[in-house]
Design a protein around this motif. Structure first.
Motif, PDB file in Angstrom:
ATOM      1  N   VAL A 257      22.701   6.232   1.875  1.00  0.00           N
ATOM      2  CA  VAL A 257      22.542   5.388   0.465  1.00  0.00           C
ATOM      3  C   VAL A 257      23.785   6.514   0.284  1.00  0.00           C
ATOM      4  O   VAL A 257      23.937   5.802  -0.885  1.00  0.00           O
ATOM      5  N   ALA A 258      23.759   7.910   0.460  1.00  0.00           N
ATOM      6  CA  ALA A 258      24.164   8.872  -0.813  1.00  0.00           C
ATOM      7  C   ALA A 258      25.538   8.372   0.263  1.00  0.00           C
ATOM      8  O   ALA A 258      26.805   8.978  -0.936  1.00  0.00           O
ATOM      9  N   LEU A 259      25.903   8.710   0.828  1.00  0.00           N
ATOM     10  CA  LEU A 259      27.485   7.773   1.360  1.00  0.00           C
ATOM     11  C   LEU A 259      28.391   6.626   0.652  1.00  0.00           C
ATOM     12  O   LEU A 259      29.193   6.957  -0.381  1.00  0.00           O
ATOM     13  N   PHE A 260      27.914   5.806  -0.193  1.00  0.00           N
ATOM     14  CA  PHE A 260      27.790   4.578  -0.519  1.00  0.00           C
ATOM     15  C   PHE A 260      28.378   4.882  -1.855  1.00  0.00           C
ATOM     16  O   PHE A 260      28.485   3.966  -2.602  1.00  0.00           O
ATOM     17  N   VAL A 261      27.842   5.322  -2.146  1.00  0.00           N
ATOM     18  CA  VAL A 261      26.871   5.775  -3.877  1.00  0.00           C
ATOM     19  C   VAL A 261      28.241   6.356  -3.947  1.00  0.00           C
ATOM     20  O   VAL A 261      29.294   6.775  -4.862  1.00  0.00           O
TER      21      VAL A 261
ATOM     22  N   PRO B  60      19.507  17.377   4.566  1.00  0.00           N
ATOM     23  CA  PRO B  60      19.807  16.925   3.259  1.00  0.00           C
ATOM     24  C   PRO B  60      20.245  17.637   2.253  1.00  0.00           C
ATOM     25  O   PRO B  60      20.999  17.264   1.467  1.00  0.00           O
ATOM     26  N   LEU B  61      21.557  18.423   3.129  1.00  0.00           N
ATOM     27  CA  LEU B  61      22.038  19.807   2.998  1.00  0.00           C
ATOM     28  C   LEU B  61      23.951  18.425   1.877  1.00  0.00           C
ATOM     29  O   LEU B  61      24.717  19.072   1.229  1.00  0.00           O
ATOM     30  N   THR B  62      23.722  17.889   3.214  1.00  0.00           N
ATOM     31  CA  THR B  62      25.291  17.678   3.241  1.00  0.00           C
ATOM     32  C   THR B  62      25.241  16.058   1.442  1.00  0.00           C
ATOM     33  O   THR B  62      26.406  15.973   1.005  1.00  0.00           O
ATOM     34  N   GLN B  63      24.524  16.061   0.868  1.00  0.00           N
ATOM     35  CA  GLN B  63      24.525  15.262  -0.182  1.00  0.00           C
ATOM     36  C   GLN B  63      24.732  15.952  -1.549  1.00  0.00           C
ATOM     37  O   GLN B  63      26.061  16.015  -2.695  1.00  0.00           O
ATOM     38  N   THR B  64      24.318  17.649  -1.215  1.00  0.00           N
ATOM     39  CA  THR B  64      25.425  18.715  -1.731  1.00  0.00           C
ATOM     40  C   THR B  64      26.594  18.534  -2.099  1.00  0.00           C
ATOM     41  O   THR B  64      27.533  18.603  -3.224  1.00  0.00           O
ATOM     42  N   ILE B  65      27.604  18.405  -0.989  1.00  0.00           N
ATOM     43  CA  ILE B  65      29.002  18.146  -0.509  1.00  0.00           C
ATOM     44  C   ILE B  65      29.483  17.253  -0.939  1.00  0.00           C
ATOM     45  O   ILE B  65      30.572  17.018  -1.567  1.00  0.00           O
ATOM     46  N   TYR B  66      28.820  16.001  -1.260  1.00  0.00           N
ATOM     47  CA  TYR B  66      28.941  14.565  -1.446  1.00  0.00           C
ATOM     48  C   TYR B  66      29.239  14.397  -3.119  1.00  0.00           C
ATOM     49  O   TYR B  66      30.184  13.725  -3.748  1.00  0.00           O
ATOM     50  N   GLY B  67      28.321  15.594  -3.913  1.00  0.00           N
ATOM     51  CA  GLY B  67      28.089  15.352  -5.234  1.00  0.00           C
ATOM     52  C   GLY B  67      28.601  16.268  -5.783  1.00  0.00           C
ATOM     53  O   GLY B  67      29.641  16.012  -6.514  1.00  0.00           O
TER      54      GLY B  67
END
Length: 141
Positions: free
Chosen positions: A128-132, A55-62
Motif C-alpha cells: 500500500v505504501a509503495l503504491f502511494v 514498518p520503518l521502510t515507510q519513512t524512507i518512502y516518505g
C-alpha cells in the motif's frame, strides 16, 4: 507563508509517525514473545527482528516522495494536498503493518512455524505504501 512546505513536511512527518508507532507495536510484541520463549526454554527466533523493523521502510518512502514534491513545479496547494494525504496513507500503512507484524511475531514465537505466510501478509500491507509513493510521484511529475 508557503503552504506547500506543509505538504513537504507532512509527507515525511506522517509517514515517520506511522513507522514509529508500527515499529513500537511490533517491537513490544517481539520482546514479549522472546520472553515467553525464554520462560518456556524454547528456541528464541531471531526472525522476530524482521517483523519489528518492517514498518520503518515507510519513512524512507516518505523521504523519497518529500524530495519529489519539493522539487516539483506543482502549485503550493497541490504540494500541500499530495504531501498531506500521501503521508497519512503511508503512515497508516506503517501503523497497520506494525499491528500485523505484532501478531506474526507472537504466532511465530508460539508455534515456530509459518514465517513465510506471516511475512507475506506484512509485505502486502507494505505494498500500500509503495503504491502511494509511486502513484504520488506520478502526480508530481
Amino acid at each position: 507563508m508557503n503552504i506547500g512546505m506543509i505538504g513537504i513536511a507532512a509527507c515525511l512527518g506522517l509517514s515517520a509517525l506511522g513507522s514509529a508507532l508500527g515499529a513500537g507495536i511490533a517491537g513490544m510484541t517481539a520482546i514479549g514473545s522472546w520472553k515467553k520463549c525464554f520462560l518456556q526454554n524454547k528456541p528464541v527466533p531471531f526472525l522476530l527482528v524482521a517483523f519489528a523493523g518492517a514498518p520503518l521502510t515507510q519513512t524512507i518512502y516518505g523521504f523519497i516522495l518529500m524530495n519529489q514534491i519539493k522539487g516539483s513545479s506543482l502549485d503550493e496547494i497541490a504540494k500541500m494536498a499530495v504531501g498531506l494525504f500521501a503521508g497519512l496513507a503511508m503512515g497508516a500503512s506503517a501503523l497497520y503493518q506494525g499491528k500485523a507484524a505484532a501478531y506474526a511475531a507472537d504466532a511465530l514465537a508460539e508455534t515456530g512455524q509459518g514465517f513465510g505466510n506471516y511475512i507475506l501478509v506484512v509485505g502486502l500491507i507494505e505494498t500500500v505504501a509503495l503504491f502511494v509513493m509511486v502513484f504520488s510521484m506520478g502526480l508530481v511529475g
